[in-house]
Design a protein around this motif. Structure first.
Motif, PDB file in Angstrom:
ATOM      1  N   LEU A  60      64.766  62.005  47.615  1.00 38.28           N
ATOM      2  CA  LEU A  60      65.428  62.677  46.717  1.00 38.28           C
ATOM      3  C   LEU A  60      64.481  62.606  45.500  1.00 38.28           C
ATOM      4  N   ALA A  61      63.793  61.609  45.126  1.00 42.09           N
ATOM      5  CA  ALA A  61      63.195  61.361  43.816  1.00 42.09           C
ATOM      6  C   ALA A  61      61.556  61.120  44.114  1.00 42.09           C
ATOM      7  N   ASP A  62      61.135  60.641  44.917  1.00 40.73           N
ATOM      8  CA  ASP A  62      59.772  60.017  45.015  1.00 40.73           C
ATOM      9  C   ASP A  62      58.945  61.271  44.681  1.00 40.73           C
ATOM     10  N   GLN A  71      67.281  50.091  47.907  1.00 40.17           N
ATOM     11  CA  GLN A  71      65.809  50.346  47.644  1.00 40.17           C
ATOM     12  C   GLN A  71      64.979  50.110  48.694  1.00 40.17           C
ATOM     13  N   VAL A  72      65.252  49.320  49.527  1.00 38.93           N
ATOM     14  CA  VAL A  72      64.177  48.801  50.635  1.00 38.93           C
ATOM     15  C   VAL A  72      64.564  49.874  52.117  1.00 38.93           C
ATOM     16  N   ASP A  86      67.145  52.262  52.746  1.00 40.71           N
ATOM     17  CA  ASP A  86      67.532  53.537  52.427  1.00 40.71           C
ATOM     18  C   ASP A  86      66.522  54.249  52.099  1.00 40.71           C
ATOM     19  N   TYR A 101      66.946  58.068  49.176  1.00 44.11           N
ATOM     20  CA  TYR A 101      66.798  58.168  47.669  1.00 44.11           C
ATOM     21  C   TYR A 101      65.527  58.368  47.239  1.00 44.11           C
ATOM     22  N   LYS A 102      64.493  57.700  48.063  1.00 45.14           N
ATOM     23  CA  LYS A 102      63.318  57.802  48.005  1.00 45.14           C
ATOM     24  C   LYS A 102      62.867  59.376  48.140  1.00 45.14           C
ATOM     25  N   ASN A 120      59.498  64.150  44.541  1.00 44.18           N
ATOM     26  CA  ASN A 120      60.130  65.663  43.887  1.00 44.18           C
ATOM     27  C   ASN A 120      60.569  65.376  42.508  1.00 44.18           C
ATOM     28  N   ALA A 121      60.114  66.235  41.631  1.00 46.27           N
ATOM     29  CA  ALA A 121      60.795  66.193  40.172  1.00 46.27           C
ATOM     30  C   ALA A 121      61.818  67.387  40.273  1.00 46.27           C
ATOM     31  N   LEU A 122      62.606  67.353  39.414  1.00 44.62           N
ATOM     32  CA  LEU A 122      63.774  68.393  39.407  1.00 44.62           C
ATOM     33  C   LEU A 122      63.415  69.377  38.157  1.00 44.62           C
ATOM     34  N   PHE A 149      68.521  71.597  44.620  1.00 42.36           N
ATOM     35  CA  PHE A 149      68.769  70.201  44.498  1.00 42.36           C
ATOM     36  C   PHE A 149      70.302  70.141  45.022  1.00 42.36           C
TER      37      PHE A 149
END
Lengths: 619, 423
Positions: free
Chosen positions: A43-45, A34-35, A37, A40-41, A47-49, A230
């Motif tokens: 990939l998700a932060d 969570q902090v 890496d 993942y942020k 950006n919506a899929l 994606f």
């Protein structure tokens, strides 16, 4: 005990140690995930899929000779993700006025569409406006970035280059709530806004034509821009194109038939006897299939529905008509097969003075079978019918009738063929129970005499009647009539369509019938002798059917040439009068057109094409 | 009245507090995971979050009733309760076959379904506690060992027959209590097993070199400790380290040389090291994106984007931890993990202060059960454990698990409150 318990008590340390160790490992893992890496942020932060459905190209439809009947045209669906569209953005406020202007809709319509989408799903895309034309698409797409939550999805609509065979080809439309419900339990393939075959072969071959939807997972940034696929497209699924279909239809013959039927209500059905493939499937009045495509589909559909001539009905399968004298073929064949008459049997006819049914044709007083067919003698076939159901070998009139009814069923009457034509109707051959109820069990051959000449309760569809013609053409068997010839990828067509059906009538009787039907054209008193062609030996039978709607229906069944027939057909012209007036010449022209490829009887053709029958009553 | 007042004074309020904190975090997480703008109230009974509130209410009520029941009841009826749930596992098995394939549910009608395997764990804990609490039972005797093992293995086998592997694995947790009560060999199995799993997973997740460094540093620390304190057993300790080094070495060797590629891939996928977008790897990947995108402080309540798009299936049941991770960030997940660890440690501490063997064994049993549930569920969400579908106690949506875990804990709290009455 106590000491051992004390030493055991130290074991709590290991247990607690394991609990804590696992907890610490998990905390480390969570901290790194969570902090530390940032992957993942990313990939998700921000950006919506977006899951973009990839619609496969629907299969094309060709006629028997490879002429294109149906193909696809690209259209664009405007999709909306309500959550993204409703998001409050003070920098770029959503300008509803501009947006509505762009789409040429009013605010009420905007709200209604938005509410519908919201109801479907707040978070997933729903169609906002379907089938935007190419021109509007280009125009709107340019400025769409200003309206987050909206994007275009490409799709195709059907196009019909020849504008023929509307009922046969059918149409596609947005899936209804009811169909969606049904699909949820079966396949769970469709989503709201998907298109599905609604009628004709679009319906019967929906699964083959539609192919398999694909999926593209796109990353989208806050400005509604697609940022690429994606996970390098690992989740994407390529759509599988639908199968092409070749129909047995001959598009030239179909178009010719539709022209002949202009101004008349009725139907022409033609099949190839050796295969059961339908060569022409004409219902009149008809409409341009291109009307039921695109955004105006609903409007046009309503208009067609309101038309008093009911052009949406496919009379070839939904129209049930009294067959009149064409039915004498059926009556005659069953009488011979049951041994109730022979070709040499003669029955007395007193012309218009005959009882219980008078004769409408003038001919010799005691015709044999061949003469009776040629002259369409009513008393002869009433007597044949009576001889069949009274035949002592059945042990009673009701059992005799039972046999007769079963034979008509085997010949394809009073039932559906259930091949690939949706919405077939059964027609009507009554059960013996029907008469028992109607006449309190007190009935005999006189009571139901009308059946012998194809009147009364008996009702057939043009398709069924055409099948009778094919049965005689084949000298005793038929293939269930169907529309498909083959799939584009040459996978097998359903077995029911390639399975020969033999109703169990001795070919020698059918040949007798065939010879009789030949004389209808060739005989000196044949009811269709005016339409005899020297080089194409035709067989046929006229029918002039009383009906509750006014003038007689003009009916005709035919096939040609007499040996190895290439085409068998039935023609019904509602309220056209005598069978020989409209139905016989139209059938003969169809035969000529199909076998010769062109017609030589220009006057007759012109008269038929330009002829109009006036219909006062609403259908 | 007097009785109740004394109860309120004696129960362990820390346990109750930890329990309530987890339940409330769970409820809000379910609300957030399943949030629907058309139903914006957390009390909306047509939504899962409203239904969860009903389950929480029912659980609190039953928990309260348990606190009022005589503590001796559970010892006296432990075998009956055990056999009742054993029988209901049988019913599920028969009923399940009559419907289709494997099912672990009994339909009670009116939309209420009941999952006996959730309660069977509690029944087993009671039975084991009742049995080991008998004065004539000594775990050094072969006969008693067999009975104790059978008490655990019978329900485990029945759950396995239902094809509910996840719930069956939970019964492994009884190794903790058996170890504590002196069942021979359990310590070695437990430590060896945990160590082997840890070393295997960590070697694959980090890599051999990192593991050598970690083990090396540990070795240096241990040696220093032994040299300074001059304790005995340094040779034994060196042997243990030798075994660990050999294991780490062989993990790498076995993994890369002995296993075939598809087997390797399967393990890597389960560990979340390799993405398998079509299968189980997809869930794990999405779960990690959701948790990983939470950052340190999280995106905030109801602000998660990943869990709401249905990216993670079972997001309100087995993957509820994703919502905690995405919206609460590392702060949120750390709090939840610490709450669980605190609860587990607290239960062990309480268990150790019991006078009766029954209460202690029961306490260890439920600590083990909770631990395995938490370790597997969270481990799965963060890609350390293969995907096994079992709920996260007190957080996951579901009536059976909420009721069962609450009852389990309430019985223990009651035993603890009553500990001074036992001579």
């Amino acid at each position: 005990m106590r000491t051992s318990n004390n030493s055991l008590s130290n074991r709590k340390l290991l247990v607690m140690g394991i609990f804590i160790a696992v907890g610490v490992i998990y905390l480390i893992r969570l901290f790194s995930l969570q902090v530390l890496d940032k992957h993942y942020k990313q990939l998700a932060d921000n950006n919506a899929l977006r899951f973009v459905t990839q619609y496969p190209a629907r299969g094309k439809v060709y006629d028997r000779n490879g002429n294109l009947l149906v193909f696809n045209e690209a259209v664009y669906d405007l999709m909306v993700i309500p959550k993204q569209a409703m998001k409050k953005d003070t920098l770029n406020p959503f300008d509803t006025v501009v947006f509505c202007h762009l789409l040429e809709i009013d605010k009420a319509s905007f709200i209604e569409r938005m509410n519908k989408a919201k109801k479907e799903s707040y978070l997933k895309p729903s169609p906002f406006m379907t089938q935007v034309s190419k021109e509007n698409y280009a125009h709107i797409a340019e400025v769409l970035y200003r309206f987050p939550g909206f994007y275009f999805q490409t799709r195709t609509v059907r196009h019909y280059p020849n504008a023929i065979a509307a009922h046969t080809l059918g149409d596609i439309g947005e899936i209804s709530a009811k169909e969606l419900e049904k699909d949820k339990e079966e396949e769970n393939y469709y989503r709201q806004g998907d298109y599905i075959g609604k009628s004709g072969i679009e319906k019967s071959y929906e699964k083959e034509l539609r192919g398999v939807k694909g999926l593209k997972v796109m990353m989208v940034d806050v400005h509604n821009r697609e940022m690429g696929s994606f996970m390098d497209g690992e989740l994407d699924k390529e759509p599988v194109a639908g199968k092409d279909i070749y129909l047995g239809l001959d598009s030239e013959l179909q178009a010719y038939g539709e022209k002949l039927m202009v101004g008349k209500i009725g139907s022409i059905v033609a099949v190839e006897p050796s295969t059961g493939q339908i060569l022409a499937f004409v219902t009149s009045p008809t409409y341009d299939p291109n009307l039921l495509v695109g955004r105006e589909r609903g409007q046009h559909y309503k208009e067609l529905q309101a038309d008093p001539m009911k052009p949406l009905i496919n009379r070839a399968i939904s129209g049930t008509y009294p067959p009149g004298s064409t039915f004498k073929t059926v009556v005659g064949l069953i009488a011979m097969q049951s041994g109730s008459i022979t070709p040499a049997t003669c029955f007395h006819c007193s012309g218009t003075g005959s009882l219980p049914i008078k004769c409408t044709h003038s001919h010799g007083s005691s015709p044999d079978f061949a003469n009776a067919i040629m002259n369409s003698c009513n008393p002869y076939f009433y007597e044949s019918f009576k001889a069949t159901i009274n035949n002592p070998k059945f042990g009673g009139i009701k059992e005799g009738y039972q046999y007769w009814k079963e034979m008509t069923y085997k010949m394809g009457l009073g039932r559906k063929f259930d091949t690939d034509i949706p919405y077939e109707r059964k027609g009507n051959i009554p059960d013996r129970e029907y008469y028992d109820k109607m006449y309190n069990g007190q009935w005999n051959s006189v009571t139901i005499r009308s059946l012998g000449i194809g009147q009364g309760e008996v009702l057939v569809t043009p398709l069924q009647l055409c099948n009778i013609a094919a049965l005689i053409a084949n000298e005793g068997y038929y293939y269930p009539p169907h529309l498909i010839k083959c799939f584009g990828d040459s996978t097998a067509i359903p077995e029911v369509m390639t399975t020969k059906v033999d109703p169990g009538i001795d070919p020698k009787y059918v040949r007798t019938m065939k010879n009789g039907l030949r004389t209808v054209f060739s005989g000196p008193a044949g009811t269709a002798r005016r339409y005899e062609l020297k080089d194409i030996p035709q067989c046929g039978k006229t029918g002039t059917a009383q009906n509750p709607h006014g003038n007689y229906h003009s009916n005709f069944i035919a096939f040609a040439p007499v040996d190895n027939p290439k085409i068998a057909l039935a023609v019904i012209i509602e309220n056209g009068g005598y069978g020989a007036t409209w139905a016989a010449p139209i059938a003969s022209l169809m035969i000529e057109k199909y076998i010769r490829g062109y017609t030589v009887r220009e006057d007759l053709e012109k008269r038929m094409m330009e002829g109009r029958i006036s219909y006062k009553n609403e259908r | 009245m007097n009785e109740r007042n004394s109860i309120i004074g004696k129960i362990d309020w820390l346990t109750i507090f930890l329990y309530l904190a987890l339940v409330i975090i769970g409820w809000f997480s379910i609300f957030s995971a399943k949030y629907d703008e058309m139903h914006p109230s957390i009390f909306d009974l047509s939504q899962v979050y409203g239904k969860q509130l009903i389950w929480i209410g029912a659980s609190l009520l039953i928990g309260f009733i348990i606190l009022l029941i005589d503590a001796k009841f559970f010892n006296a009826f432990s075998l009956w309760i055990y056999f009742f749930f054993l029988a209901s596992l049988f019913v599920v098995l028969v009923y399940g076959k009559a419907t289709k394939g494997a099912t672990s549910w009994i339909d009670l009608g009116a939309g209420v379904k009941f999952q006996p395997s959730e309660f069977a764990k509690m029944g087993t804990a009671l039975a084991l506690a009742g049995y080991l609490g008998r004065l004539d039972v000594d775990l050094q005797k072969r006969k008693n060992q067999i009975v104790a093992a059978l008490l655990v293995l019978a329900p485990m086998a029945l759950v396995l027959l239902q094809n509910d592997t996840g719930s069956a694995i939970v019964f492994v947790s009884f190794i903790f209590v058996l170890y504590r009560e002196g069942f021979p060999g359990t310590g070695l199995v437990m430590v060896g097993g945990v160590a082997a799993i840890l070393l295997f997973v960590l070697t694959l997740v980090w890599n051999q070199t990192v593991m050598y460094i970690i083990l090396g540093s540990l070795l240096v620390l241990t040696l220093t400790y032994y040299l300074i304190t001059k304790k005995k057993g340094i040779v034994k300790m060196l042997a243990v380290f030798a075994v660990m080094f050999a294991f780490v070495f062989s993990v790498d060797y076995a993994f890369n040389k002995v296993l075939q590629e598809h087997q390797r891939n399967r393990i890597l996928v389960l560990l979340g090291q390799l993405d398998d977008p079509q299968g189980v790897g997809y869930n794990v990947h999405q779960s990690k994106i959701a948790i990983g995108s939470g950052g340190f402080t999280g995106k905030g309540f109801l602000q998660g984007t990943q869990t709401k798009y249905d990216f993670v299936p079972e997001q309100h049941t087995d993957f509820i931890f994703c919502t905690v991770g995405e919206e609460g960030g590392f702060l949120g997940t750390a709090i939840v993990v610490l709450l669980y660890i605190s609860l587990l440690i607290r239960i062990i501490i309480l268990a150790e202060r019991q006078r009766s063997t029954f209460s202690r064994v029961y306490g260890y049993s439920i600590a083990g059960i909770l631990f395995v549930h938490v370790a597997i569920n969270i481990g799965m969400a963060i890609g350390l454990v293969p995907v096994i579908g079992i709920p996260l106690p007190f957080l996951s949506y579901g009536g059976s698990s909420m009721l069962a875990f609450t009852m389990m804990l309430a019985i223990f709290v009651k035993q603890d409150a009553n500990r001074l009455n036992i001579l």
